[in-house]
Design an enzyme around this catalytic site. Structure first.
Site, PDB file in Angstrom:
ATOM      1  N   HIS A   1     -11.142  -2.173  14.205  1.00 61.83           N
ATOM      2  CA  HIS A   1     -10.165  -1.090  14.254  1.00 61.83           C
ATOM      3  C   HIS A   1     -10.074  -0.408  15.610  1.00 61.83           C
ATOM      4  O   HIS A   1      -9.051   0.158  15.955  1.00 61.83           O
ATOM      5  CB  HIS A   1     -10.408  -0.115  13.105  1.00 61.83           C
ATOM      6  CG  HIS A   1      -9.981  -0.719  11.806  1.00 61.83           C
ATOM      7  ND1 HIS A   1     -10.888  -1.150  10.869  1.00 61.83           N
ATOM      8  CD2 HIS A   1      -8.765  -1.057  11.333  1.00 61.83           C
ATOM      9  CE1 HIS A   1     -10.230  -1.698   9.864  1.00 61.83           C
ATOM     10  NE2 HIS A   1      -8.951  -1.649  10.108  1.00 61.83           N
TER      11      HIS A   1
ATOM     12  N   CYS B   1       1.598  -9.218   7.963  1.00 56.68           N
ATOM     13  CA  CYS B   1       1.244  -8.180   8.917  1.00 56.68           C
ATOM     14  C   CYS B   1      -0.192  -8.442   9.355  1.00 56.68           C
ATOM     15  O   CYS B   1      -0.902  -9.201   8.727  1.00 56.68           O
ATOM     16  CB  CYS B   1       1.399  -6.778   8.318  1.00 56.68           C
ATOM     17  SG  CYS B   1       0.373  -6.472   6.879  1.00 56.68           S
TER      18      CYS B   1
ATOM     19  N   ARG C   1       1.534   1.738   3.796  1.00 59.12           N
ATOM     20  CA  ARG C   1       0.382   1.202   3.078  1.00 59.12           C
ATOM     21  C   ARG C   1      -0.474   2.391   2.640  1.00 59.12           C
ATOM     22  O   ARG C   1      -0.760   3.274   3.464  1.00 59.12           O
ATOM     23  CB  ARG C   1      -0.406   0.292   4.025  1.00 59.12           C
ATOM     24  CG  ARG C   1      -1.412  -0.576   3.330  1.00 59.12           C
ATOM     25  CD  ARG C   1      -2.856  -0.431   3.707  1.00 59.12           C
ATOM     26  NE  ARG C   1      -3.277  -0.017   4.984  1.00 59.12           N
ATOM     27  CZ  ARG C   1      -3.846  -0.822   5.904  1.00 59.12           C
ATOM     28  NH1 ARG C   1      -3.927  -2.108   5.674  1.00 59.12           N
ATOM     29  NH2 ARG C   1      -4.320  -0.337   7.008  1.00 59.12           N
TER      30      ARG C   1
HETATM   31  C1  PEP Z   1      -4.897  -6.801   7.547  1.00 57.72           C
HETATM   32  O1  PEP Z   1      -5.993  -6.838   6.996  1.00 57.72           O
HETATM   33  O2  PEP Z   1      -4.317  -7.819   7.990  1.00 57.72           O
HETATM   34  C2  PEP Z   1      -4.189  -5.535   7.722  1.00 57.72           C
HETATM   35  C3  PEP Z   1      -2.963  -5.506   8.172  1.00 57.72           C
HETATM   36  O3  PEP Z   1      -4.877  -4.404   7.440  1.00 57.72           O
HETATM   37  P1  PEP Z   1      -5.981  -3.745   8.386  1.00 57.72           P
HETATM   38  O4  PEP Z   1      -6.016  -4.494   9.682  1.00 57.72           O
HETATM   39  O5  PEP Z   1      -5.614  -2.332   8.551  1.00 57.72           O
HETATM   40  O6  PEP Z   1      -7.217  -3.967   7.572  1.00 57.72           O
HETATM   41 MG    MG Z   2      -6.611  -5.105   5.837  1.00 58.49          MG
END
Ligand code: PEP
Ligand code: MG
Length: 767
Positions: free
Chosen positions: A374, A687, A517
């Site tokens: 993240h 995504c 989301r």
């Molecule tokens: C994913 O897991 O691909 C996603 C879009 O969510 P995050 O990266 O926030 O876990």
């Molecule tokens: Mg995710």
């Protein structure tokens, strides 16, 4: 540590270490020749510790240790005797970064005889590492003829002296000495560290080391009693804050037990740790220097441990030490950023990164980190490059160093030469030009060369992302990560605050679709105001929809805010980390109930409510046919799906390159998801970070996906690729390659891109 069996004959009472430290300070404060000052130091230390020999060995840039000053050994050995890492007792101390005390040096298995030093007369040996951060600067040794064991307090004293030496040496006033040529007192030369690029871009700026060292002027106490009092106060504050936080979380009923705090509290009360700090202060260090010394030792041990559990504990201790330093300095976490700051840290959580703020921070260099972690996502959102997996970055960089951070090749250049600086300045200018070319594409419809319409959408999560809608020309927001807003807030955002943010997001998108989301908390997304349980496997733990369904209040609250903000417009909302049909149904039922509740009370509701499912677990990919009649759209969260497909932690630095998203079986699963959705006429998108890389995006389009949601940096290259893509011909050939079971499809796609002569895409973008 010292070999206890060897601590036989007690030595006379140690002379006051405080006096010794002051003498050292006076010597170092003298102007003049560095060699003379080193010579005076060894004299003083030998006299105070009643040893016949005191020597300082310093580390050369190649890693060997050079005798740089001695009292007691032969003068001609100075600058002549060099030991390789691991060679002799001195090399042993350097290699293990631990003190070594022995009363029979010659019998020690690591002993190596150097006749030029004349050290054979001396049996008793005590050597301690000179450490700064986790970096070894040298070794400080005392030796004597008399067979006597050094007491623990004497070993401590020598370590304290070594720490003071390290700071004084590294502070720079020994640097310009001819006699010390080749000695690496502090990193001063141009060097390049190779890591991995996790957020693109190039930054030129000034190093800001996340956990800087205590300055050399604040090392030796003027008033040890006052320092002891300061340390007591800081530790008291640390303990009461930890208690208060743990208690508050229990009261709030967050349900997140304070295990992290329990570990911290245990360390903060550990007499071994606090005792060491008080001993160091009593020996004449300031409270900050005492904590710094403990931190140096932990860090040196950390670089040597391979044990994950032990390494975690050392990280905890490092966090505690950092927190204590903050109490001592009386400042909170806020750090003043130099202009064009490039942050250098071991690891940084998304909340901390956001705290450093957008605008002033130019780039981030981490010792750890991964592409889908993240911190990398936040860096991309902030539009700043991030390079991770840089071994020793914290120890190689000093505050104020000029740094070039190359988010294309994944390298950082510290203290670059003029030529390197010039060439990068030119590259930055070229990049600007290329970006201007990409920007010109933003008004072109997202249509492939063979006329297929695509939707290239934006991944966002913060208000600072919103201008990217216009800048990229995105066809909508395919993923709005609502939890980021929670992570940067001081406290749980109230309903009105949430409504305000969601309204601003919808306004920024104008009439283009936005997919919200719901909260995806847990894992490394931790709320600063709620302590979270330290889980063994946070990615597999109590997170996202699991947390939302167990604590429905938070989810309902959020759904209510989303409905209100979308009044009179369309609301698209989807749920993260689903593993079962039951979870999806429960979450969907909750959204519908909230909608009905609001409507029946005449409250504002959206014109149209579309409820979607994220496919982020293989379990849900298999369950997908069962929800086809009950879902308005599907979005593949490919970051998580990838991590669970390969059972490879997305944040694990060693696994970053191990598996390929273009693996034929992974693509087969994505194709299956897309085919199920197509069969039922359910719109399906992808995504996650993969969509923003042109080669991967090309594969996704070849599998039939037309809606790709990506970070802002992906737009230019992906759009340039899509506009030039003959998607039908690619699809046919891709199917063949996947079926041929010939390993990754990456080489095929690269060749395909090369043959298609995609213009505007350089090798780094396509490779
Ligand atoms: C994913 O897991 O691909 C996603 C879009 O969510 P995050 O990266 O926030 O876990
Ligand atoms: Mg995710």
């Amino acid at each position: 540590m010292a070999n206890e069996a060897e601590l036989k004959t007690p030595a006379p009472e140690a002379p006051g270490p405080v006096r010794l430290l002051r003498q050292i300070r006076d010597v170092m404060a003298r102007k003049g020749d560095a060699q003379e000052r080193l010579d005076s130091l060894v004299d003083i230390i030998a006299a105070n510790l009643r040893a016949e020999v005191c020597s300082i060995y310093l580390r050369r840039s190649g890693g060997s240790l050079e005798l740089c000053a001695t009292e007691g050994l032969k003068a001609e050995a100075v600058h002549a005797t060099r030991l390789n890492a691991g060679e002799g007792l001195v090399g042993w101390v350097a290699q293990t970064a631990r003190p070594l005390s022995t009363i029979s040096a010659q019998e020690h298995p690591a002993f190596s005889y150097r006749p030029e030093t004349g050290e054979d007369a001396y049996q008793t040996f005590l050597g301690v590492p000179i450490l700064r951060g986790g970096r070894l600067l040298g070794v400080l040794v005392v030796q004597s003829v008399e067979k006597r064991g050094y007491r623990e307090d004497e070993i401590e004293t020598l370590q304290t002296i070594a720490m003071v030496l390290a700071e004084v040496i590294a502070s720079g006033d020994l640097l310009d000495t001819v006699a010390l040529e080749g000695i690496e007192l502090r990193p001063s030369r141009f060097e390049t560290l190779q890591g991995r690029a996790f957020a693109g871009g190039i930054a030129i700026g000034t190093a800001l080391v996340h956990k800087p060292h205590v300055g050399s002027t604040r090392l030796i106490a003027d008033d040890p009693d006052a320092e002891e009092q300061r340390l007591r106060l800081a530790l008291g504050q640390l303990q009461s804050d930890l208690d208060r936080w743990a208690e508050r979380d229990a009261r709030v009923g967050a349900g997140l037990t304070g295990e992290v705090f329990d570990t911290y509290r245990m360390f903060a009360r550990d007499p071994a740790w606090t005792g060491k700090l008080f001993d160091a202060v009593r020996s004449g260090l300031t409270a900050e220097a005492a904590v710094e010394r403990a931190r140096n030792e932990q860090r040196a041990r950390l670089t040597q441990t391979r044990d994950a559990f032990f390494s975690d504990r050392l990280h905890d201790l490092e966090d505690i030490a950092n927190r204590t330093l903050r109490y001592l300095s009386g400042e909170d976490t806020q750090v003043e950023l130099p202009e064009n700051a490039i942050l250098i840290a071991r690891h940084i959580g998304p909340a901390d990164l956001l705290e450093y703020g957008a605008g002033t921070l130019k780039g981030v260099a981490l010792e750890e980190g991964s592409a889908s972690g993240h911190a990398a996502i936040v860096a991309r959102a902030l539009g700043i490059p991030l390079v991770g997996r840089l071994d020793d970055a914290l120890d190689r960089a000093e505050d104020g160093d000029v740094v070039i951070l190359d988010g294309e090749s994944g390298a950082i250049h510290l203290r670059p030469s003029d030529e390197v600086l010039e060439s990068y300045t030119a590259r930055v200018a070229l990049r600007g030009k290329r970006q201007a070319e990409f920007a010109r594409l933003r008004h072109r419809p997202s249509r492939t060369k063979d006329g297929q319409d695509a939707e290239l959408m934006l991944n966002a999560g913060l208000l600072v992302d919103l201008p990217q809608m216009g800048a990229t020309g995105a066809d909508g927001m395919g993923l709005f990560r609502t939890e980021f807003q929670f992570m940067i807030a001081e406290q749980l955002p109230r309903l009105e605050a949430q409504i305000e943010v969601y309204s601003q997001v919808l306004d920024a998108a104008r009439d283009k679709p936005v997919i919200f989301r719901t909260l995806d908390l847990g894992g490394d997304k931790i709320l600063p105001y709620v302590s979270s349980e330290r889980e063994r496997n946070p990615a597999l733990g109590w997170r996202a929809i699991r947390m939302s369904l167990d604590r429905k209040g938070l989810l309902r609250y959020q759904l209510r805010a989303l409905m209100t903000a979308s009044a009179g417009r369309e609301l698209n909302v989807m749920f993260p980390m689903l593993a079962t049909v039951g979870e999806y149904r429960a979450a969907r039922a909750l959204a519908l109930k909230e909608f009905e509740w609001a409507r029946s009370r005449g409250r504002p509701v959206p014109d149209k409510l579309n409820i979607g499912a994220m496919v982020e677990t293989p379990a849900f990919a298999w369950a997908l046919p069962s929800v086809m009649g009950e879902t308005d759209f599907v979005s593949v969260g490919v970051n998580d799906l990838f991590q669970f497909f390969f059972a490879a932690d997305r944040d694990h630095p060693r696994l970053t390159d191990r598996y390929d998203a273009l693996d034929p079986y992974f693509l087969t699963m994505l194709a299956r998801i897309r085919d199920i959705c197509a069969e039922h006429g359910v719109p399906a998108g992808v995504c996650g970070e993969m969509s923003g890389r042109p080669l991967e995006a090309m594969a996704l389009m070849g599998l039939g996906f037309r809606r790709l949601s990506m970070p802002p940096s992906g737009f230019g290259p992906v759009k340039a690729m899509a506009l030039q893509l003959d998607v039908k011909s690619l699809a046919e050939r891709l199917q063949e390659v996947i079926r041929s079971d010939n390993g990754s499809t990456r080489e095929f796609l690269k060749e395909y891109a090369a043959q298609s002569n995609f213009s505007g895409l350089t090798h780094w973008q396509i490779g």
